[in-house]
Design a protein around this motif. Structure first.
Motif, PDB file in Angstrom:
ATOM      1  N   VAL A 105       0.779  -1.590  -9.435  1.00 40.76           N
ATOM      2  CA  VAL A 105       1.929  -1.511  -9.012  1.00 40.76           C
ATOM      3  C   VAL A 105       1.939  -0.881  -7.349  1.00 40.76           C
ATOM      4  O   VAL A 105       2.723  -1.421  -6.503  1.00 40.76           O
ATOM      5  CB  VAL A 105       2.969  -0.349  -9.913  1.00 40.76           C
ATOM      6  CG1 VAL A 105       4.152   0.071  -9.224  1.00 40.76           C
ATOM      7  CG2 VAL A 105       3.279  -1.033 -11.110  1.00 40.76           C
ATOM      8  N   THR A 106       0.927   0.006  -7.341  1.00 44.77           N
ATOM      9  CA  THR A 106       0.742   0.356  -5.849  1.00 44.77           C
ATOM     10  C   THR A 106       0.519  -0.405  -4.873  1.00 44.77           C
ATOM     11  O   THR A 106       1.304  -0.591  -3.794  1.00 44.77           O
ATOM     12  CB  THR A 106      -0.001   1.733  -6.040  1.00 44.77           C
ATOM     13  OG1 THR A 106       0.146   2.639  -6.857  1.00 44.77           O
ATOM     14  CG2 THR A 106      -0.209   2.218  -4.513  1.00 44.77           C
ATOM     15  N   ALA A 107      -0.550  -1.349  -5.174  1.00 46.21           N
ATOM     16  CA  ALA A 107      -0.900  -2.385  -4.464  1.00 46.21           C
ATOM     17  C   ALA A 107      -0.012  -3.304  -4.051  1.00 46.21           C
ATOM     18  O   ALA A 107       0.376  -3.748  -2.956  1.00 46.21           O
ATOM     19  CB  ALA A 107      -2.352  -3.162  -4.992  1.00 46.21           C
ATOM     20  N   LEU A 108       0.759  -3.659  -5.185  1.00 43.47           N
ATOM     21  CA  LEU A 108       1.832  -4.729  -4.971  1.00 43.47           C
ATOM     22  C   LEU A 108       3.013  -4.319  -4.066  1.00 43.47           C
ATOM     23  O   LEU A 108       3.813  -5.125  -3.389  1.00 43.47           O
ATOM     24  CB  LEU A 108       2.553  -5.384  -6.256  1.00 43.47           C
ATOM     25  CG  LEU A 108       3.752  -6.342  -6.357  1.00 43.47           C
ATOM     26  CD1 LEU A 108       3.137  -7.665  -5.745  1.00 43.47           C
ATOM     27  CD2 LEU A 108       4.144  -6.617  -7.606  1.00 43.47           C
ATOM     28  N   LEU A 131      -2.952  -8.245  -9.443  1.00 37.94           N
ATOM     29  CA  LEU A 131      -2.202  -7.654  -8.559  1.00 37.94           C
ATOM     30  C   LEU A 131      -3.200  -6.529  -7.607  1.00 37.94           C
ATOM     31  O   LEU A 131      -2.718  -6.348  -6.616  1.00 37.94           O
ATOM     32  CB  LEU A 131      -1.150  -7.061  -9.277  1.00 37.94           C
ATOM     33  CG  LEU A 131      -0.296  -8.096 -10.064  1.00 37.94           C
ATOM     34  CD1 LEU A 131       0.688  -7.302 -10.901  1.00 37.94           C
ATOM     35  CD2 LEU A 131       0.245  -9.002  -9.086  1.00 37.94           C
ATOM     36  N   ALA A 132      -4.171  -6.130  -8.428  1.00 47.74           N
ATOM     37  CA  ALA A 132      -5.008  -4.985  -7.525  1.00 47.74           C
ATOM     38  C   ALA A 132      -5.762  -5.379  -6.398  1.00 47.74           C
ATOM     39  O   ALA A 132      -6.031  -4.651  -5.557  1.00 47.74           O
ATOM     40  CB  ALA A 132      -5.771  -4.369  -8.382  1.00 47.74           C
ATOM     41  N   PHE A 133      -5.702  -6.722  -6.354  1.00 47.67           N
ATOM     42  CA  PHE A 133      -6.309  -7.281  -5.015  1.00 47.67           C
ATOM     43  C   PHE A 133      -5.512  -6.941  -3.773  1.00 47.67           C
ATOM     44  O   PHE A 133      -6.115  -6.483  -2.534  1.00 47.67           O
ATOM     45  CB  PHE A 133      -6.216  -8.907  -5.082  1.00 47.67           C
ATOM     46  CG  PHE A 133      -6.808  -9.552  -3.728  1.00 47.67           C
ATOM     47  CD1 PHE A 133      -8.073  -9.721  -3.781  1.00 47.67           C
ATOM     48  CD2 PHE A 133      -6.001 -10.047  -2.835  1.00 47.67           C
ATOM     49  CE1 PHE A 133      -8.507 -10.189  -2.664  1.00 47.67           C
ATOM     50  CE2 PHE A 133      -6.418 -10.505  -1.841  1.00 47.67           C
ATOM     51  CZ  PHE A 133      -7.725 -10.844  -1.654  1.00 47.67           C
ATOM     52  N   GLY A 134      -4.398  -6.549  -3.957  1.00 47.77           N
ATOM     53  CA  GLY A 134      -3.469  -5.910  -2.925  1.00 47.77           C
ATOM     54  C   GLY A 134      -4.008  -4.655  -2.270  1.00 47.77           C
ATOM     55  O   GLY A 134      -3.413  -4.181  -1.217  1.00 47.77           O
ATOM     56  N   SER A 135      -4.821  -3.992  -2.996  1.00 49.98           N
ATOM     57  CA  SER A 135      -5.492  -2.648  -2.751  1.00 49.98           C
ATOM     58  C   SER A 135      -6.097  -2.806  -1.473  1.00 49.98           C
ATOM     59  O   SER A 135      -6.325  -1.826  -0.550  1.00 49.98           O
ATOM     60  CB  SER A 135      -6.377  -2.123  -3.819  1.00 49.98           C
ATOM     61  OG  SER A 135      -5.926  -1.907  -4.938  1.00 49.98           O
ATOM     62  N   ILE A 136      -6.518  -4.234  -1.014  1.00 49.60           N
ATOM     63  CA  ILE A 136      -7.155  -4.374   0.303  1.00 49.60           C
ATOM     64  C   ILE A 136      -6.400  -4.086   1.366  1.00 49.60           C
ATOM     65  O   ILE A 136      -6.902  -3.691   2.454  1.00 49.60           O
ATOM     66  CB  ILE A 136      -7.761  -5.799   0.322  1.00 49.60           C
ATOM     67  CG1 ILE A 136      -8.936  -6.182   1.386  1.00 49.60           C
ATOM     68  CG2 ILE A 136      -6.680  -6.779   0.477  1.00 49.60           C
ATOM     69  CD1 ILE A 136      -9.656  -7.273   0.867  1.00 49.60           C
ATOM     70  N   PHE A 137      -5.173  -4.154   1.254  1.00 49.05           N
ATOM     71  CA  PHE A 137      -4.197  -4.168   2.296  1.00 49.05           C
ATOM     72  C   PHE A 137      -3.919  -2.497   2.580  1.00 49.05           C
ATOM     73  O   PHE A 137      -3.717  -2.190   3.801  1.00 49.05           O
ATOM     74  CB  PHE A 137      -2.975  -4.729   2.305  1.00 49.05           C
ATOM     75  CG  PHE A 137      -3.007  -6.127   2.120  1.00 49.05           C
ATOM     76  CD1 PHE A 137      -3.392  -7.100   3.058  1.00 49.05           C
ATOM     77  CD2 PHE A 137      -2.820  -7.010   0.589  1.00 49.05           C
ATOM     78  CE1 PHE A 137      -3.722  -8.485   2.977  1.00 49.05           C
ATOM     79  CE2 PHE A 137      -2.811  -8.234   0.525  1.00 49.05           C
ATOM     80  CZ  PHE A 137      -3.254  -9.144   1.646  1.00 49.05           C
ATOM     81  N   ILE A 138      -3.857  -1.750   1.514  1.00 51.02           N
ATOM     82  CA  ILE A 138      -3.769  -0.178   1.471  1.00 51.02           C
ATOM     83  C   ILE A 138      -4.858   0.190   2.553  1.00 51.02           C
ATOM     84  O   ILE A 138      -4.760   1.102   3.217  1.00 51.02           O
ATOM     85  CB  ILE A 138      -3.762   0.234   0.092  1.00 51.02           C
ATOM     86  CG1 ILE A 138      -2.603  -0.343  -0.642  1.00 51.02           C
ATOM     87  CG2 ILE A 138      -3.717   1.745   0.321  1.00 51.02           C
ATOM     88  CD1 ILE A 138      -2.466   0.264  -1.953  1.00 51.02           C
TER      89      ILE A 138
END
Length: 408
Positions: A44-47, A102-109
Motif C-alpha cells: 500500500v505504501t509503495a502504490l 506492488l512492492a516493486f514501487g518501493s524503488i521510487f520511495i
C-alpha cells in the motif's frame, strides 16, 4: 497520509526482517497474520507513493514507471480473471504474490526519499543484531541468512564501516556460514558477495571498460547458457553430467544435484499447453505441476492438476507474465546498469551495477518473488543509489564518504 506512510516505511522493512523471530515464538496463525499485515502495508505504501507522485516519476523514470504499470495491470487483470477462472493457488498465497508485485514501487520511495535508505540501515543496526543474538537458537537455521540479508550488502562495502562494525558483520556472516546455510544458493550468494568485496578493494585499479565488459558478460550469461541448451542440449544446471567428483555439504547435501531443470520444464510445458507463453496467466495462478499433483494434499487441483509457484524468479515470471515479463525485467536491469556505467564518475556505483547483474543471474535459480522480501528491497536500494544523479557526479573518494554516512 503519504507523509505518515513514508515515515513508517523503514519500520515496515524491519518488521519484515523480524518475521523469522515471530514464526519462532508466536502461536497458531499469528505468524501468517503478521506477515500478511506487513506485506500489505509495504504494498500500500509503495502504490500510494507512486500514485501521489505519478507525474514526476513517469517523466523522470519512464522505463521504471512503465514496468510498475505493467505489474499493477497484471494484479488488476488477474483479480478479474480469478472471478471467472479457478486457480490452483491458495487465496492468501495469491495475496502474497500480488503484494510482491506492488512492492516493486518501493524503488521510487528509495529514489525520491534518499534519507530513508539511511534510516532503514540505522534501524537495522539498532535492532537486528541484538535480536538475532538473543533469538538465533530458537529461529530455524534456514531463516538466519534471511534475517542477516543486509550483511551481504555490507560485506561488499566493508571498507566503509568502522572497525567494530566490520567485526560484527564478519562475525555474523561466519556464524551463518558455519551454522545456517541450508541451500546451495546460500553458498553461491556468499561467494559472489566476497568476489564483489574483492572488486571494491581493487576498484581504483579498474577502468570503466572493465566494469562495462563485466556487466555485459554477467547479464548475458544466462541467455548464453539458455541458447547453448537449445542448440546443443548442454544443461549447465545438470552438474552431474560434467562434474564427476562428489561435492557435499553437511547442511546442503550434494552440491551437484539438479533441482531446478524440472521446474523450467514443467513451467514451459504448462505455458505452451495452456497458451500463455507470451503474456503469462497473471500472479493469481501457478503453472500446472504433475510433480505436485502426485504428492497428495500439497496443493489445490484444477481439472485434476495441481498448480504451483517455484523457487525461481524466472520460472515464476514466465508463468505470471510470460516471455514479455521476463524480457521486461532483463531490459530493465540492463538499461539501469548501462545508463549508470555510462554516466557515473566513481567505481563504487559501478560495483553496484555488477551487484544488479549478479542479482539477475541468481534470478535464474532463486529470488522467487512469492512475497515482498529483503533480497528485492536491497536490490531496490542498490538501483536507487545507481540512479541518483548527485551520486553519479561524485568521485571515488566522495562516494566512499557518502556510503560511510549511509551505511553506518
Amino acid at each position: 497520509m503519504q507523509k505518515i506512510l513514508i515515515k513508517y516505511f523503514p519500520w515496515q522493512i524491519i518488521l519484515m526482517t523480524l518475521s523469522p523471530v515471530v514464526k519462532a515464538y508466536a502461536l497458531g496463525k499469528i505468524p501468517q497474520a503478521y506477515d500478511y499485515i506487513v506485506y500489505i502495508m509495504i504494498a500500500v505504501t509503495a502504490l500510494w507513493f507512486y500514485i501521489a507522485n505519478y507525474k514526476v516519476i513517469n517523466k523522470e523514470y519512464h522505463y521504471l514507471s512503465f514496468a510498475y504499470k505493467v505489474l499493477i495491470a497484471y494484479v488488476l487483470l488477474g483479480f478479474i480473471k480469478n472471478i471467472f477462472v479457478p486457480s490452483g493457488l491458495y487465496p492468501f498465497f495469491k495475496l502474497n504474490i500480488c503484494t510482491a508485485f506492488l512492492a516493486f514501487g518501493s524503488i521510487f520511495i528509495f529514489i525520491y526519499e534518499q534519507n530513508l535508505i539511511r534510516k532503514v540501515i540505522q534501524l537495522w543496526w539498532k535492532i537486528i543484531p541484538a535480536v538475532f543474538c538473543l533469538t538465533f537458537w530458537k529461529v530455524e537455521t534456514s531463516q538466519h541468512i534471511i534475517m542477516l540479508q543486509f550483511c551481504l550488502l555490507f560485506l561488499i562495502f566493508l571498507p566503509c564501516f568502522s572497525k567494530i562494525r566490520k567485526i560484527v558483520i564478519v562475525g555474523l556472516l561466519v556464524f551463518v556460514a558455519y551454522n545456517g546455510m541450508q541451500q546451495r544458493i546460500d553458498f553461491f550468494s556468499y561467494l559472489l558477495t566476497i568476489l564483489l568485496y574483492v572488486v571494491v578493494k581493487l576498484c581504483l585499479r579498474f577502468d570503466r571498460k572493465f566494469f562495462k565488459v563485466s556487466f555485459h558478460t554477467l547479464m548475458l550469461l544466462p541467455v548464453f547458457f539458455l541458447s547453448l541448451f537449445l542448440y546443443s542440449g548442454f544443461n549447465v544446471l545438470d552438474m552431474d553430467s560434467y562434474v564427476h567428483d562428489d561435492i557435499e555439504s553437511s547442511s546442503a547435501g550434494r552440491m551437484t544435484d539438479d533441482t531446478r531443470s524440472f521446474l523450467f520444464e514443467e513451467a514451459y510445458i504448462s505455458a505452451v499447453s495452456n497458451n500463455y507463453l507470451l503474456l503469462g496467466r497473471t500472479p493469481y495462478y501457478g503453472y500446472d505441476s504433475y510433480w505436485v499433483t502426485q504428492r497428495e494434499g500439497e496443493g489445490l487441483e484444477v481439472q485434476g492438476v495441481a498448480q504451483r509457484a517455484s523457487e525461481v524468479f524466472i520460472v515464476n515470471m514466465l508463468t505470471w507474465t510470460g516471455l514479455f515479463g521476463c524480457f521486461m525485467f532483463f531490459l530493465l536491469y540492463y538499461v539501469i546498469g548501462i545508463d549508470t556505467l555510462s554516466k557515473t564518475k566513481n567505481n563504487l556505483l559501478s560495483v553496484l551495477c555488477l551487484y544488479i547483474a549478479i542479482f539477475w543471474i541468481i534470478s535464474w535459480i532463486s529470488h522467487n518473488m512469492f512475497t515482498p522480501s529483503l533480497d528485492f528491497m536491497i536490490l531496490y536500494i542498490a538501483i536507487a543509489l545507481c540512479l541518483n544523479p548527485i551520486y553519479r557526479e561524485m568521485s571515488n573518494r566522495q562516494m566512499k564518504k557518502t556510503l560511510k554516512r549511509i551505511l553506518q
